[in-house]
Design an enzyme around this catalytic site. Sequence first.
Site, PDB file in Angstrom:
ATOM      1  N   GLY A  56       0.775  -1.241   0.000  1.00  0.00           N
ATOM      2  CA  GLY A  56       0.000   0.000   0.000  1.00  0.00           C
ATOM      3  C   GLY A  56       0.804   1.288   0.000  1.00  0.00           C
ATOM      4  O   GLY A  56       0.379   2.279  -0.580  1.00  0.00           O
ATOM      5  N   GLU A 110       4.175   3.973   6.106  1.00  0.00           N
ATOM      6  CA  GLU A 110       2.946   3.199   5.911  1.00  0.00           C
ATOM      7  C   GLU A 110       1.922   4.025   5.136  1.00  0.00           C
ATOM      8  O   GLU A 110       1.933   5.249   5.194  1.00  0.00           O
ATOM      9  CB  GLU A 110       2.343   2.850   7.281  1.00  0.00           C
ATOM     10  CG  GLU A 110       2.453   1.388   7.666  1.00  0.00           C
ATOM     11  CD  GLU A 110       1.618   0.438   6.825  1.00  0.00           C
ATOM     12  OE1 GLU A 110       1.293   0.735   5.658  1.00  0.00           O
ATOM     13  OE2 GLU A 110       1.291  -0.632   7.341  1.00  0.00           O
ATOM     14  N   ASP A 111       1.033   3.323   4.459  1.00  0.00           N
ATOM     15  CA  ASP A 111      -0.063   4.020   3.780  1.00  0.00           C
ATOM     16  C   ASP A 111      -1.125   4.457   4.785  1.00  0.00           C
ATOM     17  O   ASP A 111      -1.621   5.575   4.732  1.00  0.00           O
ATOM     18  CB  ASP A 111      -0.702   3.125   2.702  1.00  0.00           C
ATOM     19  CG  ASP A 111      -1.105   1.742   3.206  1.00  0.00           C
ATOM     20  OD1 ASP A 111      -0.826   1.404   4.381  1.00  0.00           O
ATOM     21  OD2 ASP A 111      -1.701   0.986   2.419  1.00  0.00           O
ATOM     22  N   ASP A 114      -4.892   1.754  10.741  1.00  0.00           N
ATOM     23  CA  ASP A 114      -6.330   1.570  10.959  1.00  0.00           C
ATOM     24  C   ASP A 114      -6.503   1.089  12.405  1.00  0.00           C
ATOM     25  O   ASP A 114      -6.451   1.885  13.334  1.00  0.00           O
ATOM     26  CB  ASP A 114      -6.796   0.565   9.899  1.00  0.00           C
ATOM     27  CG  ASP A 114      -8.277   0.261   9.915  1.00  0.00           C
ATOM     28  OD1 ASP A 114      -9.050   1.120  10.316  1.00  0.00           O
ATOM     29  OD2 ASP A 114      -8.666  -0.851   9.504  1.00  0.00           O
ATOM     30  N   PHE A 163     -13.916   2.828   4.840  1.00  0.00           N
ATOM     31  CA  PHE A 163     -12.995   2.133   3.948  1.00  0.00           C
ATOM     32  C   PHE A 163     -12.709   2.984   2.719  1.00  0.00           C
ATOM     33  O   PHE A 163     -13.622   3.496   2.080  1.00  0.00           O
ATOM     34  CB  PHE A 163     -13.566   0.769   3.535  1.00  0.00           C
ATOM     35  CG  PHE A 163     -12.551  -0.064   2.807  1.00  0.00           C
ATOM     36  CD1 PHE A 163     -11.578  -0.762   3.509  1.00  0.00           C
ATOM     37  CD2 PHE A 163     -12.539  -0.117   1.422  1.00  0.00           C
ATOM     38  CE1 PHE A 163     -10.606  -1.499   2.845  1.00  0.00           C
ATOM     39  CE2 PHE A 163     -11.577  -0.865   0.747  1.00  0.00           C
ATOM     40  CZ  PHE A 163     -10.621  -1.558   1.461  1.00  0.00           C
ATOM     41  N   ARG A 176      -5.465   0.707  -6.584  1.00  0.00           N
ATOM     42  CA  ARG A 176      -4.198   1.299  -6.135  1.00  0.00           C
ATOM     43  C   ARG A 176      -3.716   2.399  -7.069  1.00  0.00           C
ATOM     44  O   ARG A 176      -2.967   3.284  -6.684  1.00  0.00           O
ATOM     45  CB  ARG A 176      -3.090   0.234  -6.090  1.00  0.00           C
ATOM     46  CG  ARG A 176      -3.291  -0.843  -5.059  1.00  0.00           C
ATOM     47  CD  ARG A 176      -1.991  -1.624  -4.889  1.00  0.00           C
ATOM     48  NE  ARG A 176      -2.185  -2.893  -4.208  1.00  0.00           N
ATOM     49  CZ  ARG A 176      -2.248  -3.044  -2.891  1.00  0.00           C
ATOM     50  NH1 ARG A 176      -2.188  -1.990  -2.102  1.00  0.00           N
ATOM     51  NH2 ARG A 176      -2.409  -4.227  -2.353  1.00  0.00           N
TER      52      ARG A 176
HETATM   53  P1  IMP Z   1      -4.435  -2.248  10.612  1.00  0.00           P
HETATM   54  O1  IMP Z   1      -3.589  -3.428  10.999  1.00  0.00           O
HETATM   55  O2  IMP Z   1      -5.890  -2.456  10.986  1.00  0.00           O
HETATM   56  O3  IMP Z   1      -3.917  -0.930  11.175  1.00  0.00           O
HETATM   57  O4  IMP Z   1      -4.450  -2.150   9.041  1.00  0.00           O
HETATM   58  C1  IMP Z   1      -3.307  -1.900   8.360  1.00  0.00           C
HETATM   59  C2  IMP Z   1      -3.339  -2.215   6.895  1.00  0.00           C
HETATM   60  O5  IMP Z   1      -4.638  -2.518   6.385  1.00  0.00           O
HETATM   61  C3  IMP Z   1      -2.899  -0.991   6.154  1.00  0.00           C
HETATM   62  O6  IMP Z   1      -1.509  -0.940   6.042  1.00  0.00           O
HETATM   63  C4  IMP Z   1      -3.594  -1.113   4.824  1.00  0.00           C
HETATM   64  O7  IMP Z   1      -2.801  -1.847   3.931  1.00  0.00           O
HETATM   65  C5  IMP Z   1      -4.866  -1.867   5.150  1.00  0.00           C
HETATM   66  N1  IMP Z   1      -6.018  -0.928   5.305  1.00  0.00           N
HETATM   67  C6  IMP Z   1      -6.506  -0.378   6.442  1.00  0.00           C
HETATM   68  N2  IMP Z   1      -7.551   0.434   6.208  1.00  0.00           N
HETATM   69  C7  IMP Z   1      -7.729   0.401   4.860  1.00  0.00           C
HETATM   70  C8  IMP Z   1      -8.663   1.067   3.988  1.00  0.00           C
HETATM   71  O8  IMP Z   1      -9.540   1.861   4.364  1.00  0.00           O
HETATM   72  N3  IMP Z   1      -8.515   0.787   2.656  1.00  0.00           N
HETATM   73  C9  IMP Z   1      -7.558  -0.075   2.158  1.00  0.00           C
HETATM   74  N4  IMP Z   1      -6.675  -0.689   2.944  1.00  0.00           N
HETATM   75  C10 IMP Z   1      -6.757  -0.465   4.284  1.00  0.00           C
HETATM   76 MG    MG Z   2      -0.227  -0.847   4.505  1.00  0.00          MG
END
Ligand code: IMP
Ligand code: MG
Length: 186
Positions: A56, A110-111, A114, A163, A176
């Site tokens: 991402g 990081e992108d 969440d 999302f 992407r």
């Molecule tokens: P986390 O572990 O819940 O913090 O999620 C981390 C990863 O999930 C990020 O690095 C993204 O690659 C993916 N992600 C989280 N939220 C989104 C979203 O809204 N759209 C697309 N990918 C997401």
């Molecule tokens: Mg990511």
Amino acid sequence: MDGKPASEVPVVRVKDKDFSLSIGRKKIASAVRETARSLSHDYEGMNPLFLVVLNGAFMFAADLIREIKIPCELTFTKLSSYSGTDSSGKVRILLGLNEELQGRHVVIVEDIVDTGLSMEFLLEELQAFHPASVRIATFLFKPDAFIKEYQIDYVGIEIPNEFIVGYGLDYDGYGRNLSDIYTLVP
Ligand code: IMP
Ligand code: MG
């Protein structure tokens, strides 16, 4: 988006869902520049190693690194946790970290953060390589979804717990390539 009536906001179809424009490329570019400015200031003389989390963050990293005005290096890792539009909660490293991290000032790129689960996992894995310091630079942050305690040092833009796709972020592998960020239409 920018107070426009809903009927005027562009909508794109990604795979089988509709997404409406939420963050345009100009706002993205200025948030990237601002983040790069802070990093260039804070890491002056420290030769930081930017650790980009694939897939991402590739687009954010490409833009960010071109705005960094100090000597720096770049390396990559790959994690996997999402499937569809919900976090699976399980994180795996798909591309290895190595000893080049030892003694370095590491900035994780990081992108999006969440829930914060993936980042926590990565932070723990990094400790084994004894970096001199580790900080986090994420382009997007969903404060209402974050369930962890650690500090997120650099945030490009805070977003609601919805999302999104575009600017490197995907929905099941698609979207992407979009230059702007779009939010799932409920
Ligand atoms: P986390 O572990 O819940 O913090 O999620 C981390 C990863 O999930 C990020 O690095 C993204 O690659 C993916 N992600 C989280 N939220 C989104 C979203 O809204 N759209 C697309 N990918 C997401
Ligand atoms: Mg990511």
